[in-house]
Design a protein around this motif. Sequence first.
Motif, PDB file in Angstrom:
ATOM      1  N   LEU A 156       0.833  -1.198   0.000  1.00  0.00           N
ATOM      2  CA  LEU A 156       0.000   0.000   0.000  1.00  0.00           C
ATOM      3  C   LEU A 156       0.871   1.254   0.000  1.00  0.00           C
ATOM      4  CD1 LEU A 156      -2.725  -1.119   2.556  1.00  0.00           C
ATOM      5  CD2 LEU A 156      -3.111  -0.637   0.130  1.00  0.00           C
ATOM      6  N   GLU A 157       1.949   1.223   0.777  1.00  0.00           N
ATOM      7  CA  GLU A 157       2.865   2.357   0.843  1.00  0.00           C
ATOM      8  C   GLU A 157       3.477   2.644  -0.518  1.00  0.00           C
ATOM      9  OE1 GLU A 157       5.089   5.476   2.525  1.00  0.00           O
ATOM     10  OE2 GLU A 157       3.415   4.322   3.379  1.00  0.00           O
ATOM     11  N   ARG A 158       3.653   1.591  -1.326  1.00  0.00           N
ATOM     12  CA  ARG A 158       4.246   1.746  -2.653  1.00  0.00           C
ATOM     13  C   ARG A 158       3.210   2.115  -3.712  1.00  0.00           C
ATOM     14  NH1 ARG A 158       9.455  -1.860  -3.520  1.00  0.00           N
ATOM     15  NH2 ARG A 158      10.223  -2.001  -1.379  1.00  0.00           N
ATOM     16  N   GLY A 159       1.951   2.281  -3.315  1.00  0.00           N
ATOM     17  CA  GLY A 159       0.932   2.766  -4.228  1.00  0.00           C
ATOM     18  C   GLY A 159       0.054   1.714  -4.863  1.00  0.00           C
ATOM     19  N   HIS A 160       0.238   0.444  -4.498  1.00  0.00           N
ATOM     20  CA  HIS A 160      -0.595  -0.616  -5.049  1.00  0.00           C
ATOM     21  C   HIS A 160      -1.960  -0.660  -4.361  1.00  0.00           C
ATOM     22  CE1 HIS A 160       2.774  -2.281  -7.288  1.00  0.00           C
ATOM     23  NE2 HIS A 160       3.506  -2.304  -6.187  1.00  0.00           N
ATOM     24  N   THR A 161      -2.945  -1.194  -5.062  1.00  0.00           N
ATOM     25  CA  THR A 161      -4.228  -1.540  -4.447  1.00  0.00           C
ATOM     26  C   THR A 161      -4.108  -2.980  -3.962  1.00  0.00           C
ATOM     27  OG1 THR A 161      -5.444  -0.084  -5.940  1.00  0.00           O
ATOM     28  CG2 THR A 161      -6.696  -1.845  -4.849  1.00  0.00           C
ATOM     29  N   VAL A 162      -4.481  -3.240  -2.705  1.00  0.00           N
ATOM     30  CA  VAL A 162      -4.239  -4.555  -2.117  1.00  0.00           C
ATOM     31  C   VAL A 162      -5.529  -5.208  -1.637  1.00  0.00           C
ATOM     32  CG1 VAL A 162      -3.002  -5.859  -0.341  1.00  0.00           C
ATOM     33  CG2 VAL A 162      -1.938  -3.846  -1.381  1.00  0.00           C
ATOM     34  N   LYS A 163      -5.721  -6.451  -2.076  1.00  0.00           N
ATOM     35  CA  LYS A 163      -6.786  -7.297  -1.568  1.00  0.00           C
ATOM     36  C   LYS A 163      -6.145  -8.319  -0.631  1.00  0.00           C
ATOM     37  CE  LYS A 163      -9.992  -8.528  -4.607  1.00  0.00           C
ATOM     38  NZ  LYS A 163     -10.596  -9.086  -5.865  1.00  0.00           N
ATOM     39  N   ALA A 164      -6.603  -8.337   0.607  1.00  0.00           N
ATOM     40  CA  ALA A 164      -6.041  -9.220   1.625  1.00  0.00           C
ATOM     41  C   ALA A 164      -6.931 -10.459   1.739  1.00  0.00           C
ATOM     42  CB  ALA A 164      -5.955  -8.499   2.964  1.00  0.00           C
ATOM     43  N   MET A 165      -6.432 -11.595   1.245  1.00  0.00           N
ATOM     44  CA  MET A 165      -7.254 -12.804   1.242  1.00  0.00           C
ATOM     45  C   MET A 165      -7.158 -13.533   2.580  1.00  0.00           C
ATOM     46  SD  MET A 165      -7.379 -15.891  -1.572  1.00  0.00           S
ATOM     47  CE  MET A 165      -6.608 -17.286  -0.760  1.00  0.00           C
ATOM     48  N   THR A 166      -8.308 -13.848   3.138  1.00  0.00           N
ATOM     49  CA  THR A 166      -8.382 -14.511   4.424  1.00  0.00           C
ATOM     50  C   THR A 166      -9.645 -15.361   4.487  1.00  0.00           C
ATOM     51  OG1 THR A 166      -8.697 -14.138   6.807  1.00  0.00           O
ATOM     52  CG2 THR A 166      -9.410 -12.374   5.340  1.00  0.00           C
ATOM     53  N   ARG A 167      -9.617 -16.376   5.319  1.00  0.00           N
ATOM     54  CA  ARG A 167     -10.815 -17.198   5.522  1.00  0.00           C
ATOM     55  C   ARG A 167     -11.793 -16.528   6.477  1.00  0.00           C
ATOM     56  NH1 ARG A 167      -8.123 -22.795   7.194  1.00  0.00           N
ATOM     57  NH2 ARG A 167      -6.765 -21.288   8.239  1.00  0.00           N
ATOM     58  N   ALA A 211     -10.239  -6.603   2.725  1.00  0.00           N
ATOM     59  CA  ALA A 211     -10.357  -8.014   3.081  1.00  0.00           C
ATOM     60  C   ALA A 211     -11.306  -8.723   2.113  1.00  0.00           C
ATOM     61  CB  ALA A 211     -10.869  -8.161   4.510  1.00  0.00           C
ATOM     62  N   VAL A 212     -10.852  -9.866   1.580  1.00  0.00           N
ATOM     63  CA  VAL A 212     -11.692 -10.684   0.705  1.00  0.00           C
ATOM     64  C   VAL A 212     -11.622 -12.127   1.171  1.00  0.00           C
ATOM     65  CG1 VAL A 212     -11.445  -9.168  -1.291  1.00  0.00           C
ATOM     66  CG2 VAL A 212      -9.811 -11.024  -0.963  1.00  0.00           C
ATOM     67  N   TYR A 213     -12.730 -12.835   1.003  1.00  0.00           N
ATOM     68  CA  TYR A 213     -12.761 -14.232   1.420  1.00  0.00           C
ATOM     69  C   TYR A 213     -12.109 -15.119   0.366  1.00  0.00           C
ATOM     70  CZ  TYR A 213     -14.377 -18.894   2.595  1.00  0.00           C
ATOM     71  OH  TYR A 213     -14.410 -20.233   2.898  1.00  0.00           O
ATOM     72  N   GLY A 214     -11.334 -16.079   0.845  1.00  0.00           N
ATOM     73  CA  GLY A 214     -10.737 -17.051  -0.048  1.00  0.00           C
ATOM     74  C   GLY A 214     -10.020 -18.113   0.757  1.00  0.00           C
ATOM     75  N   ASP A 215     -10.030 -19.337   0.244  1.00  0.00           N
ATOM     76  CA  ASP A 215      -9.376 -20.459   0.909  1.00  0.00           C
ATOM     77  C   ASP A 215      -8.718 -21.305  -0.174  1.00  0.00           C
ATOM     78  OD1 ASP A 215      -8.588 -22.728   2.268  1.00  0.00           O
ATOM     79  OD2 ASP A 215     -10.528 -23.094   3.224  1.00  0.00           O
TER      80      ASP A 215
END
Length: 297
Positions: free
Chosen positions: A22-33, A44-48
């Motif tokens: 994020l600090e480097r300017g990217h858009t980030v999706k954080a995958m978690t259960r 936060a996005v759901y994924g397993d």
Amino acid sequence: MSTVLVTGATGFVGARLVPELLERGHTVKAMTRHPDTYGGEGKAVYGDVHDPGTLADALDGVDVAVYLVHSLDDDDFERKDAAAARAFGAAAGASGVQQIVYLGGLGSEHEELSAHLRSRREVERLLGESGVPVTVLRAAIVVGSGGISWEMTRKLVKNLPAMVVPRWASTRTQPIAIADVVRYLAGVVGLTEAHDRVFEIGGADQLTYAEMLAQAGAVMHGRRLPIIHVPLGTPFLSQYWIKLVTGVDATTAANLIESMGNEVVVTDPAIRDLVPGEPLTYGEAVEAALAEDRQVG
């Protein structure tokens, strides 16, 4: 800038990588259960990875996927990790992902690798089966607060008056600070020159495991603990002894211990041409890990 999916976003590496991206300017999706309880940065996005049907939504609109998933605490980890990598690679290909970045393990192709390191190699191959370019960063022990290898080291040094080590403690390794791992991972994200390449990453020092323990003891206690070498077959080497002294899960400990028979050092510094900068020494990495341990209580 890219839209980046980070798998294992709540883990030891992922939780540090998300804010750096994020600090480097990217858009980030954080995958978690468990997106409902996710407290980190990014979306936060759901994924397993063990449930292929959940991956398409998580990967939708993603340019780069960072794969940080391992199952060392499972007796069947080789099969589980292979199935997960195959499914993730296929889903990434179907979603139009342009690059997968994977954190694997060092180790020479010319010697018999442990099951842990063999599994890492298989995951590298399976992630790219669908044709998505894969960038692999291979590391040895990662030193940082909350990391399993560091927790084993810290608790062994803390709880024992002298270090009882096996003969393979003379095996060389090249530990790397978590800050440098994150710097290298973030540095290759979206970098076309890194597509379909394997890079070796390590800290400034090549040390034996015995030397690592001695240096950690010197930083923690202000003195070097006595090192006692013992034959390979003693009970001191069992995963259950490690569990007793450190609290690390016995299955995880056993898998890590097996890998310590393989020399894991950097033989090709090519990563530094793409991601310049001097890595921390082992002593600096230990001091940083201890400072973070104190900060989190």
